[in-house]
Structures are given as C-alpha cells and as structure tokens.
Design an enzyme around this catalytic site. Structure first.
Site, short mmCIF file in Angstrom:
data_model
loop_
_atom_site.label_atom_id
_atom_site.label_comp_id
_atom_site.label_asym_id
_atom_site.label_seq_id
_atom_site.Cartn_x
_atom_site.Cartn_y
_atom_site.Cartn_z
N ARG A 244 0.74 10.44 0.29
CA ARG A 244 1.15 11.52 1.18
C ARG A 244 2.36 12.28 0.66
NH1 ARG A 244 1.15 8.17 6.82
NH2 ARG A 244 -1.03 7.55 6.76
N GLU B 249 0.86 -1.19 0.00
CA GLU B 249 0.00 0.00 0.00
C GLU B 249 0.89 1.24 0.00
OE1 GLU B 249 -2.89 2.48 3.01
OE2 GLU B 249 -2.82 0.30 3.27
N THR C 157 -4.41 6.28 1.66
CA THR C 157 -4.68 7.69 1.95
C THR C 157 -5.37 8.34 0.75
OG1 THR C 157 -2.61 7.66 3.24
CG2 THR C 157 -3.75 9.76 3.08
N LYS D 219 -11.77 -0.93 7.18
CA LYS D 219 -10.58 -0.66 7.97
C LYS D 219 -11.01 0.18 9.16
CE LYS D 219 -6.24 1.91 7.64
NZ LYS D 219 -5.33 2.63 6.74
#
Length: 185
Positions: free
Chosen positions: A83, A79, A106, A166
């Site tokens: 960012r 993953e 994200t 999640k």
C-alpha cells in the site's frame, strides 16, 4: 470448532442452546481433510505464530526495527502490504532479520506478485482472487492465501487449487454467520 488438522478441538461446556455443532472441517459435512502441497506450504507459514501482523510500512527506516521487534516478540511471519511506495524495499530490508518469514499482502495483480517474489517475499496474501492472479500464483509455486468473501470466490479458489483462504473483509461480508451459511450442506 475445528483445529487446523481437521479434528474437533476440545470444547468447554456450553448450554444446550449455544453448543456448537461438531463436524469435520471442510466445505461439505464429512468432506475429508486433504493436505495438498499448496495447502502444506500455506499451513507452514500460518503455523509460525498465533497471528501474522499485517504491516503498512510508510517509512523505510522503520522496517528493520519493526521486523526485529516482532521476531524477538515471537511473531516471525510478517505480512508487508503493498500500500506504500516503499513496501517492496521494506520486504527486502525485513528479510535481513534472522528468523523472519516475510510475505507480501494486498497483492492485486500478477505484476504485484512478480515484484513481491523478486523482492524475496516468502508468501503472498491478496484481498481477493481473480483468475489471472490465481493462475500466476499457482504457476509461481509460492504459498498464496487468496481473499474470499462469498461462495463464488471460494469456488474459484478451489477450482484453481487453493483450499486455504482468507475471509476478507470478514465483518463486511457477514462475519461468522456468513461462514456458517457458506459451509452449510
């Protein structure tokens, strides 16, 4: 404790006061464990390895060797968080590693989702869930693991057809006791 397939796992002996309550996995006690196509796609990614490393790639030169090392070490699901400025490029680079299943994390907006898919992401993880992001993810068909922190988030996810979630941020949202309370009848 529950396994991914909804059956109780083998448990070691616990003193009576600490013995876990056995119940089927699901939001309601006795709810059937149904595997939808969306669920199956997310499950396939989640079952690739015992953990999915969450990667913040700040230098594109590190992307390929990190992916190679993780895949060689038995962690093929990667993953890459969105960012950093090079995150989208890192997804493209890491996809070159044989055996790697690269996703984007994200992911905050439908635009992030589209850029990630265009870069070759094979799954998407978000820290939360909005109706517009959820609808865009559902329409795209990509395996999507939305972040949820409370009962309202879970209800929205279920309404949009997502039942693999999640719990994020787990400890800040109450940890195991919060999960227990949300799943109580």
């Amino acid at each position: 404790l529950c396994r991914h397939d909804g059956r109780p796992s083998r448990q070691t002996h616990h003193p009576p006061a600490a013995r876990p309550v056995r119940r089927r996995c699901g939001l309601r006690q006795g709810a059937p464990a149904v595997m939808t196509p969306k669920s199956a796609a997310v499950e396939k990614v989640m079952r690739l390895a015992p953990v999915i490393p969450v990667l913040v790639i700040e230098d594109i030169e590190h992307a390929l060797p990190i992916a190679e090392a993780l895949v060689a070490g038995g962690l093929p699901a990667l993953e890459v968080t969105l960012r950093t400025e090079c995150a989208i490029e890192a997804i493209k680079v890491m996809k070159q590693v044989p055996g790697a299943t690269v996703g984007a994390g994200t992911v905050l907006t439908p635009e992030d989702l589209a850029r990630s898919i265009d870069a070759g992401a094979e799954f998407i993880v978000s820290p939360g869930l909005t109706p517009t992001l959820g609808e865009a993810a559902a329409k795209s068909g990509i395996p999507f693991l939305p972040g949820t922190a409370n009962a309202s988030d879970v209800m929205l996810a279920l309404e949009l057809g997502f039942d693999r979630l999640k719990f994020f941020p787990a400890m800040a949202a109450g940890g195991p006791s919060a999960l227990k309370a949300i799943s109580a009848p």
